[in-house]
Design a protein around this motif. Structure first.
Motif, short mmCIF file in Angstrom:
data_model
loop_
_atom_site.label_atom_id
_atom_site.label_comp_id
_atom_site.label_asym_id
_atom_site.label_seq_id
_atom_site.Cartn_x
_atom_site.Cartn_y
_atom_site.Cartn_z
N LEU A 1 -8.92 69.08 34.15
CA LEU A 1 -8.25 67.79 34.35
C LEU A 1 -7.08 67.64 33.38
O LEU A 1 -5.99 67.23 33.78
N VAL A 2 -7.31 67.96 32.11
CA VAL A 2 -6.25 67.82 31.11
C VAL A 2 -5.04 68.65 31.51
O VAL A 2 -3.89 68.20 31.41
N ARG A 3 -5.28 69.86 32.00
CA ARG A 3 -4.16 70.71 32.45
C ARG A 3 -3.45 70.09 33.65
O ARG A 3 -2.21 70.09 33.72
N ALA A 4 -4.22 69.53 34.59
CA ALA A 4 -3.61 68.93 35.77
C ALA A 4 -2.77 67.71 35.41
O ALA A 4 -1.71 67.47 36.00
N LEU A 5 -3.22 66.93 34.43
CA LEU A 5 -2.49 65.73 34.02
C LEU A 5 -1.28 66.06 33.16
O LEU A 5 -0.40 65.20 32.96
N GLY B 1 -8.55 62.74 50.58
CA GLY B 1 -7.28 63.06 49.95
C GLY B 1 -7.45 64.22 48.99
O GLY B 1 -8.56 64.52 48.54
N PRO B 2 -6.38 64.91 48.64
CA PRO B 2 -6.46 66.12 47.84
C PRO B 2 -6.95 65.85 46.42
O PRO B 2 -6.43 64.96 45.74
N PRO B 3 -7.96 66.58 45.94
CA PRO B 3 -8.38 66.43 44.54
C PRO B 3 -7.24 66.81 43.60
O PRO B 3 -6.44 67.70 43.90
N LEU B 4 -7.17 66.12 42.46
CA LEU B 4 -6.15 66.47 41.47
C LEU B 4 -6.44 67.83 40.86
O LEU B 4 -5.53 68.56 40.48
N TYR B 5 -7.71 68.17 40.77
CA TYR B 5 -8.13 69.51 40.34
C TYR B 5 -9.43 69.83 41.09
O TYR B 5 -10.13 68.91 41.54
N LEU B 6 -9.75 71.11 41.24
CA LEU B 6 -10.97 71.50 41.94
C LEU B 6 -12.09 71.70 40.93
O LEU B 6 -11.94 72.48 39.98
N HIS C 1 -6.95 60.80 39.74
CA HIS C 1 -5.73 60.31 40.39
C HIS C 1 -5.24 59.02 39.74
O HIS C 1 -4.04 58.80 39.62
N THR C 2 -6.17 58.17 39.34
CA THR C 2 -5.79 56.92 38.69
C THR C 2 -5.07 57.20 37.37
O THR C 2 -4.06 56.56 37.05
N ALA C 3 -5.58 58.16 36.62
CA ALA C 3 -4.93 58.54 35.36
C ALA C 3 -3.51 59.04 35.62
O ALA C 3 -2.55 58.66 34.92
N ALA C 4 -3.35 59.89 36.63
CA ALA C 4 -2.03 60.41 36.96
C ALA C 4 -1.08 59.28 37.35
O ALA C 4 0.10 59.26 36.96
N THR C 5 -1.58 58.31 38.11
CA THR C 5 -0.75 57.19 38.56
C THR C 5 -0.27 56.35 37.38
O THR C 5 0.90 55.95 37.32
N PHE C 6 -1.16 56.08 36.43
CA PHE C 6 -0.76 55.30 35.26
C PHE C 6 0.20 56.08 34.37
O PHE C 6 1.15 55.52 33.82
#
Length: 352
Positions: free
Chosen positions: A45-49, A210-215, A19-24
């Motif tokens: 994660l890479v796909r989610a970001l 809170g919701p995970p960025l990816y499962l 989530h921190t990566a997504a926020t930045f």
């Protein structure tokens, strides 16, 4: 447009770090993340970001062992900010030595690399901020009297002594508390010993929901408190009371506070700040079940009823997170929304 500012996020495939990566990325930064290895979860994660950047602002660096001297030398090159979120976590470990060593040496190794990097760079491109992800477990101590209001001034003065006394018979949760407390103490000791040119911030979050960025795969690797929601939703037992479980913070608020801390350091020079992050208290695992049963009626036959409306008895300790709330600059995400959003991520994934 100029070159985006570059932030290093250690352990980027972790729950909070993702989530921190997504926020930045959403804020326009370039992100470099460390991982132990390129696994299927890292690829998830890479796909989610991918939805938050154009493909050119995310870089991954493998750091197999964070506690080795110089482990982060390559990772810190050219960064303007660092968010240190990588930390060993195990609730089943009984030998405290490896976990304590990895937590402390991982922190000091990173700081040594950061200090060297800050001396190399020009003033314009210099490292200006290092944010350390601590925990409320480094703040809360059961030795405090009834009615005590915990703030950033408090420290866990029990856990480290307990693992020293119990040795290899230490419970996993005590080892975790001791390792995080020792790592944060090492963080501040470093800051006192050297004249760092960068700001230093420690964030001490309550249990994070809170919701995970990816499962993650397997799903058992979910972050511990979010897994409570997953387990309750799927008919698991409602966890027992503990004082720390009476608190919570949403993962999206934690991620935004990392960004706010970095932005603050970009405006000032060399400050040192500690923040206690508690979005709501008191809450309870029973409250998770109550929210889930009300919000997902189709799952009511699966979710254990427990004792609806039950709250913690004799919960007199309080937690003052006003300093972090001021830095965030808005209201916290509430407990009910956090539980519902977490569960929705699981329900939606299972519906695919």
């Amino acid at each position: 447009m100029g070159t985006p500012r570059l932030v290093l996020i250690t352990g980027i495939n972790g729950y909070i770090a993702a989530h921190t990566a997504a926020t930045f990325l959403k804020a326009g930064y370039a992100v470099r993340g460390t991982v132990r290895a390129r696994t299927s979860n890292v690829e998830s994660l890479v796909r989610a970001l991918g939805q938050y950047h154009d493909g050119s602002r995310l870089e991954l660096v493998e750091v197999p062992n964070i506690s080795v001297d110089g482990a982060f030398d390559r990772a810190v090159e050219g960064v303007q900010a660092i968010a240190h979120l990588a930390s060993p976590v195990s609730m089943t470990e009984t030998d405290p030595a490896p976990m304590m060593r990895a937590a402390v040496q991982g922190t000091t190794s990173l700081l040594a690399s950061a200090l060297a990097e800050s001396k190399r760079e020009s003033r314009q491109g210099a490292l200006k901020s290092v944010v350390f992800m601590s925990t409320i477990s480094a703040v809360f101590s059961p030795s405090k009297p009834a009615g005590h209001a915990f703030t950033e001034a408090d420290w866990n003065d029990v856990a480290e002594a307990e693992v020293s006394r119990l040795g290899k018979d230490s419970p996993g949760y005590v080892i975790y508390q001791a390792s995080k407390t020792a790592a944060e103490r090492a963080f501040w000791k470093f800051g006192q010993k050297v004249e760092a040119r960068f700001g230093m911030t420690a964030l001490c979050p309550a249990p994070v929901l809170g919701p995970p960025l990816y499962l993650p795969d397997p799903i058992a690797n979910l972050s511990m408190r979010v897994k409570d929601i997953y387990d309750i939703l799927h008919g698991g037992p409602i966890p027992e009371f503990s004082p720390i479980r009476s608190t919570f913070i949403d993962v999206r608020d934690v991620a935004e506070l990392v960004l706010r801390a970095v932005e603050k350091d970009e405006q000032t020079e060399g400050g040192q700040e500690r923040y206690l992050l508690v979005g709501q208290s008191p809450i309870s695992p029973q409250g998770m079940a109550d929210v889930l049963r009300a919000s997902f009626p189709q799952w009511q036959s699966t979710i254990q009823e427990g004792n609806p409306g039950e709250t913690y008895p004799d919960m007199t300790w309080r937690f003052d997170a006003g300093k972090a709330r001021t830095l965030l600059g808005r209201d916290w995400i509430g407990f009910e929304q956090s539980v519902v959003d977490s569960a929705k991520a699981f329900v939606d994934a299972e519906a695919v």
